[in-house]
Design a protein around this motif. Structure first.
Motif, PDB file in Angstrom:
ATOM      1  N   UNK A 277     -15.740  -3.961  -5.238  1.00 14.78           N
ATOM      2  CA  UNK A 277     -14.919  -2.928  -4.610  1.00 14.78           C
ATOM      3  C   UNK A 277     -15.067  -2.948  -3.094  1.00 14.78           C
ATOM      4  N   UNK A 278     -16.287  -3.196  -2.619  1.00 12.46           N
ATOM      5  CA  UNK A 278     -16.491  -3.244  -1.173  1.00 12.46           C
ATOM      6  C   UNK A 278     -15.863  -4.484  -0.556  1.00 12.46           C
ATOM      7  N   UNK A 279     -15.848  -5.607  -1.296  1.00 17.82           N
ATOM      8  CA  UNK A 279     -15.133  -6.774  -0.776  1.00 17.82           C
ATOM      9  C   UNK A 279     -13.636  -6.498  -0.699  1.00 17.82           C
ATOM     10  N   UNK A 280     -13.119  -5.685  -1.660  1.00 16.22           N
ATOM     11  CA  UNK A 280     -11.712  -5.315  -1.622  1.00 16.22           C
ATOM     12  C   UNK A 280     -11.404  -4.462  -0.403  1.00 16.22           C
ATOM     13  N   UNK A 281     -12.353  -3.628   0.009  1.00 19.68           N
ATOM     14  CA  UNK A 281     -12.157  -2.831   1.228  1.00 19.68           C
ATOM     15  C   UNK A 281     -11.988  -3.743   2.429  1.00 19.68           C
ATOM     16  N   UNK A 282     -12.794  -4.796   2.486  1.00 19.44           N
ATOM     17  CA  UNK A 282     -12.724  -5.715   3.625  1.00 19.44           C
ATOM     18  C   UNK A 282     -11.399  -6.470   3.625  1.00 19.44           C
ATOM     19  N   UNK A 283     -10.977  -6.975   2.473  1.00 20.24           N
ATOM     20  CA  UNK A 283      -9.704  -7.717   2.424  1.00 20.24           C
ATOM     21  C   UNK A 283      -8.524  -6.796   2.730  1.00 20.24           C
ATOM     22  N   UNK A 284      -8.554  -5.560   2.249  1.00 27.38           N
ATOM     23  CA  UNK A 284      -7.470  -4.618   2.548  1.00 27.38           C
ATOM     24  C   UNK A 284      -7.436  -4.288   4.036  1.00 27.38           C
ATOM     25  N   UNK A 285      -8.622  -4.076   4.636  1.00 30.46           N
ATOM     26  CA  UNK A 285      -8.673  -3.806   6.074  1.00 30.46           C
ATOM     27  C   UNK A 285      -8.159  -5.005   6.862  1.00 30.46           C
ATOM     28  N   UNK A 286      -8.457  -6.206   6.385  1.00 30.38           N
ATOM     29  CA  UNK A 286      -7.978  -7.410   7.061  1.00 30.38           C
ATOM     30  C   UNK A 286      -6.451  -7.504   6.978  1.00 30.38           C
ATOM     31  N   UNK A 287      -5.876  -7.138   5.833  1.00 28.11           N
ATOM     32  CA  UNK A 287      -4.415  -7.154   5.705  1.00 28.11           C
ATOM     33  C   UNK A 287      -3.760  -6.150   6.652  1.00 28.11           C
TER      34      UNK A 287
END
Length: 297
Positions: A277-287
């Motif tokens: 879930x925390x990796x998803x936060x990073x990828x979403x923030x990157x998008x």
């Protein structure tokens, strides 16, 4: 840069530490006397957008209600890595030098070759030697009949010296002994070459008000720290098994690890999902950042 990206990084670091602890617990699922670890989290410092305000009276006597603070969290961090000293299951071995404790207390070990150990009369000055503590009760006899653990550390007990005084020392069973046994209170009995019963001494235990304050040394042993309670400086600081809050001693059995595999695998799954879930936060923030960059084409 977005705060959420750094929050995700902090969450990944925390769950990685938790996975490391869970992996160590599972690796020691069959380690005698092992006490499992547990990781707790806490939130990091929050950035305050607006402070809290109390009710304010207006010019016309009107009262404006209070306002709550507005804060944005900056992620999580490891709060503590605890050692859980709960009782492990007992495994019967029928070996006389395998000792298990049913309740509180720890075996006391003294380093071999220290200046505080008199190898002639077997006395130990506890304040002058390096002592360690363990719940692993798999002990052995060395070439001189002394009871030691698998690293050669002496098991500390109570002896009676030549002057009839009770002192702390090394428990020794003579080579000429026909048999020996250890009672529930730690008394070591043996039968000499003439068939007469003799007492070699008594295994003594250490009990701490805060066993979680002990520091792991490896090799199933713990080291004293000031947060564990009172230090062990002499025989008076050691306790008899079954008295003063200590547990009974059972010979012919060993205490297993207190790791619960079902609990560990469940915690591992939740930690893995938390990490994802925390990796998803990073990828979403990157998008989102990519969308901001693409505003100017």
């Amino acid at each position: 840069m977005l705060r959420s990206m750094y929050s995700g990084i902090s969450g990944m670091k925390g769950f990685q530490t938790k996975l490391d602890t869970i992996g160590n617990n599972i690796a020691n699922v069959n380690t005698y006397g092992y006490k499992k670890g547990r990781v707790t989290f806490q939130d990091m410092m929050s950035q305050t957008m607006s402070n809290a305000q109390g009710p304010i009276a207006g010019e016309n006597g009107n009262v404006r209600g209070g306002l709550n603070p507005s804060q944005v969290g900056l992620g999580s961090q490891v709060g503590s890595i605890d050692t859980i000293h709960t009782q492990g299951n007992r495994q019967t071995t029928n070996r006389p030098l395998d000792l298990s404790l049913e309740g509180d207390g720890m075996f006391v070990l003294a380093e071999a070759g220290e200046s505080g150990i008199d190898t002639d009369d077997r006395e130990i000055e506890l304040g002058n030697v390096n002592t360690s503590f363990t719940r692993a009760g798999n002990f052995y006899l060395d070439s001189e009949g002394a009871i030691v653990n698998n690293e050669g550390k002496y098991l500390v007990g109570q002896l009676v010296n030549e002057n009839g005084e009770e002192v702390s020392g090394i428990l020794t069973i003579p080579d000429s002994a026909q048999s020996f046994s250890i009672q529930t209170d730690g008394t070591v009995n043996y039968v000499d070459e003439n068939g007469d019963p003799q007492v070699a001494g008594q295994v003594r235990l250490a009990n701490f008000s805060n066993p979680s304050g002990l520091e792991k040394l490896g090799g199933n042993t713990f080291q004293y720290t000031e947060n564990a309670g009172e230090a062990i400086d002499g025989l008076d600081d050691l306790l008899v098994a079954g008295q003063d809050g200590t547990g009974q001693m059972v010979a012919g059995a060993l205490e297993m690890s207190n790791v619960d595999l079902a609990e560990s695998f469940t915690e591992m799954i939740t930690s893995q999902r938390g990490f994802q879930a925390n990796t998803r936060i990073i990828t979403t923030s990157d998008e989102i950042l990519q969308e901001l960059v693409n505003l100017k084409r």
